[in-house]
Design a protein around this motif. Structure first.
Motif, PDB file in Angstrom:
ATOM      1  N   ALA A   1       0.839  -1.210   0.000  1.00 34.62           N
ATOM      2  CA  ALA A   1       0.000   0.000   0.000  1.00 34.62           C
ATOM      3  C   ALA A   1       0.869   1.253   0.000  1.00 34.62           C
ATOM      4  O   ALA A   1       0.595   2.227  -0.708  1.00 34.62           O
ATOM      5  CB  ALA A   1      -0.936  -0.010   1.203  1.00 34.62           C
ATOM      6  N   GLN A   2       1.958   1.211   0.774  1.00 33.79           N
ATOM      7  CA  GLN A   2       2.820   2.393   0.833  1.00 33.79           C
ATOM      8  C   GLN A   2       3.497   2.663  -0.515  1.00 33.79           C
ATOM      9  O   GLN A   2       3.565   3.799  -0.979  1.00 33.79           O
ATOM     10  CB  GLN A   2       3.874   2.241   1.926  1.00 33.79           C
ATOM     11  CG  GLN A   2       4.717   3.506   1.932  1.00 33.79           C
ATOM     12  CD  GLN A   2       5.828   3.502   2.938  1.00 33.79           C
ATOM     13  OE1 GLN A   2       5.724   2.860   4.006  1.00 33.79           O
ATOM     14  NE2 GLN A   2       6.880   4.226   2.607  1.00 33.79           N
ATOM     15  N   PHE A   3       3.993   1.590  -1.131  1.00 33.53           N
ATOM     16  CA  PHE A   3       4.643   1.792  -2.432  1.00 33.53           C
ATOM     17  C   PHE A   3       3.630   2.249  -3.489  1.00 33.53           C
ATOM     18  O   PHE A   3       3.922   3.121  -4.308  1.00 33.53           O
ATOM     19  CB  PHE A   3       5.378   0.537  -2.905  1.00 33.53           C
ATOM     20  CG  PHE A   3       5.929   0.715  -4.291  1.00 33.53           C
ATOM     21  CD1 PHE A   3       6.974   1.603  -4.519  1.00 33.53           C
ATOM     22  CD2 PHE A   3       5.364   0.055  -5.369  1.00 33.53           C
ATOM     23  CE1 PHE A   3       7.455   1.827  -5.813  1.00 33.53           C
ATOM     24  CE2 PHE A   3       5.840   0.271  -6.666  1.00 33.53           C
ATOM     25  CZ  PHE A   3       6.887   1.151  -6.887  1.00 33.53           C
TER      26      PHE A   3
ATOM     27  N   ALA B   1       4.098  -8.898  -4.326  1.00 36.10           N
ATOM     28  CA  ALA B   1       4.794  -9.359  -3.124  1.00 36.10           C
ATOM     29  C   ALA B   1       5.350  -8.171  -2.344  1.00 36.10           C
ATOM     30  O   ALA B   1       5.881  -7.218  -2.926  1.00 36.10           O
ATOM     31  CB  ALA B   1       5.934 -10.291  -3.519  1.00 36.10           C
ATOM     32  N   ALA B   2       5.238  -8.229  -1.021  1.00 33.97           N
ATOM     33  CA  ALA B   2       5.634  -7.102  -0.169  1.00 33.97           C
ATOM     34  C   ALA B   2       7.146  -6.838  -0.219  1.00 33.97           C
ATOM     35  O   ALA B   2       7.582  -5.682  -0.148  1.00 33.97           O
ATOM     36  CB  ALA B   2       5.188  -7.365   1.265  1.00 33.97           C
ATOM     37  N   ILE B   3       7.947  -7.885  -0.358  1.00 35.54           N
ATOM     38  CA  ILE B   3       9.405  -7.673  -0.419  1.00 35.54           C
ATOM     39  C   ILE B   3       9.745  -6.817  -1.643  1.00 35.54           C
ATOM     40  O   ILE B   3      10.607  -5.927  -1.581  1.00 35.54           O
ATOM     41  CB  ILE B   3      10.175  -9.024  -0.414  1.00 35.54           C
ATOM     42  CG1 ILE B   3      10.177  -9.580   1.024  1.00 35.54           C
ATOM     43  CG2 ILE B   3      11.604  -8.852  -0.946  1.00 35.54           C
ATOM     44  CD1 ILE B   3      10.910 -10.897   1.209  1.00 35.54           C
ATOM     45  N   GLN B   4       9.063  -7.059  -2.757  1.00 35.16           N
ATOM     46  CA  GLN B   4       9.325  -6.249  -3.958  1.00 35.16           C
ATOM     47  C   GLN B   4       8.917  -4.798  -3.726  1.00 35.16           C
ATOM     48  O   GLN B   4       9.623  -3.869  -4.140  1.00 35.16           O
ATOM     49  CB  GLN B   4       8.613  -6.832  -5.178  1.00 35.16           C
ATOM     50  CG  GLN B   4       8.985  -8.277  -5.486  1.00 35.16           C
ATOM     51  CD  GLN B   4      10.473  -8.539  -5.496  1.00 35.16           C
ATOM     52  OE1 GLN B   4      11.270  -7.624  -5.701  1.00 35.16           O
ATOM     53  NE2 GLN B   4      10.869  -9.777  -5.251  1.00 35.16           N
ATOM     54  N   ALA B   5       7.774  -4.597  -3.063  1.00 36.90           N
ATOM     55  CA  ALA B   5       7.321  -3.227  -2.788  1.00 36.90           C
ATOM     56  C   ALA B   5       8.344  -2.496  -1.923  1.00 36.90           C
ATOM     57  O   ALA B   5       8.656  -1.320  -2.162  1.00 36.90           O
ATOM     58  CB  ALA B   5       5.957  -3.255  -2.102  1.00 36.90           C
TER      59      ALA B   5
END
Ligand SMILES: *Cc1c(COP(=O)(O)O)cnc(C)c1O
Length: 377
Positions: free
Chosen positions: A38-40, A228-232
């Motif tokens: 969401a942040q990214f 995926a969150a790691i990518q973000a």
């Protein structure tokens, strides 16, 4: 050897920041969508000047879902460029709609707006211009044709993070834009990722549902296209460096263009209304095979984006196009040659590339190209 890309250098410089960001995702155990994504989404959409960002698991998924969100399907037609990466036309075909191809402008290498009108039929639903190599397509005439014919426009901005058309960033110019964060793009993940940005709350809602099995009552539509969150987290770190990286690409492009002195190579053109971010710096070579060999002899790796235009690919044979249908796309596919242009090139490496461009551009015949190759410093 100067490799065509060198991600190790980019990551060495950011290692501490990247490891900390990845560590925060590890600790949160929020691996798919969630607050990091969401942040990214928010920061990238704002960076583009768009209201909404929808994180996806690739650029291809972004195109696929953006198209699905318009409701296109079998029986519909979508207009796009005959000279682009496979994914643009494949994403259209994967919705069941028919990709209708249009030739390119030989300078921008993007869709030629003067040829679009005659490709419009009663079945046409939208246009997908591609900002190829990081140079924006000529959007104003495209948008006006779309308005007159009640079509939507979705930009394929996979190669154009930060490019501008008449002072506005791509991603804020049309109904929606799709970006890829494949590791080698101007902004790249450490794995696969992509995003849709749009100004429309309704499109954003549809796309969000479709990327996650159509949660909001979309019936049978949708699948798993989640980011995926790691990518973000990785992308959030890299986004802070993107403008500086794009500036370095532009500086290299200026050096390279000024080094193309003769007619055996032609430097790319930047339109006065364009801010080009040089995902790819492609010269046109009169004799490409010789140029590739000569660059290789000088220790410079080159690539071809793309050797086969869409209408001549086996995968699109069913569309029924043939050789000669799109002469500018065919000519580009025979002539373009991509030179290393990433921001991590050292001064001595970019000087070597510039020197090669000087020598090879004045080569007057294949034999001379060989001589120029062996005479390199
Ligand atoms: C890279 C690219 C895509 C696809 O993006 P992926 O993230 O690799 O799926 C689509 N269109 C263009 C023009 C691209 O360069």
């Amino acid at each position: 050897m100067i490799p065509f890309v060198n991600l190790a250098r980019q990551h060495d410089g950011l290692r501490i920041e990247l490891e900390a960001a990845i560590g925060r995702v590890l600790s949160s155990c929020e691996f798919v969508l969630g607050r990091h994504v969401a942040q990214f989404e928010e920061s990238f959409a704002a960076w583009c000047g768009a209201g909404h960002g929808i994180g996806m698991n690739s650029g291809t998924s972004a195109l696929h879902v953006a198209l699905l969100a318009t409701g296109v399907g079998p029986g519909d037609e979508v207009i796009t460029s005959a000279f682009t990466f496979t994914a643009t036309a494949s994403a259209i075909a994967s919705t069941g709609a028919r990709p209708v191809l249009v030739d390119i402008d030989p300078q921008t290498l993007a869709i030629d707006p003067t040829l679009i009108e005659r490709a419009v039929t009663a079945r046409t639903r939208g246009i997908v211009p591609v900002h190829l190599y990081g140079h924006p397509a000529d959007m104003d005439p495209i948008l006006s044709i779309a308005r007159e014919n009640r079509l939507w426009v979705i930009e394929d901005a996979a190669q154009a993070h930060g490019a501008e058309y008449k002072g506005r960033r791509v991603g804020s110019l049309s109904d929606a834009a799709c970006f890829s964060f494949y590791p080698t793009k101007n902004l790249g993940a450490c794995g696969e990722a992509g995003i849709i940005v749009t100004g429309s709350a309704e499109w954003a809602r549809n796309a969000r549902a479709l990327r996650d099995w159509g949660e909001a009552g979309h019936g049978t539509a949708g699948s798993n296209f989640r980011m995926a969150a790691i990518q973000a987290a990785v992308l959030d770190v890299k986004l802070r460096h993107l403008e500086e990286w794009n500036r370095k690409r532009q500086t290299l492009a200026e050096l390279y263009s000024a080094s193309v002195l003769g007619e055996a190579l032609t430097a790319p053109v930047t339109q006065p209304w364009a801010h080009h971010v040089f995902h790819i710096f492609a010269v046109r070579a009169r004799n490409r095979e010789d140029a590739i060999a000569a660059f290789r002899e000088r220790g410079i790796e080159t690539r071809i984006h793309y050797p086969i235009p869409i209408h001549l690919m086996n995968r699109f044979r069913a569309l029924g196009y043939s050789q000669g249908d799109f002469p500018e796309a065919e000519r580009a596919s025979r002539e373009v040659l991509s030179i290393p242009v990433y921001p991590e090139l050292t001064r001595s490496e970019s000087d070597r590339v510039a020197e090669a461009l000087r020598a090879l551009s004045v080569a007057t015949d294949p034999g001379f190209a060989q001589a120029a190759a062996s005479g390199g410093s």
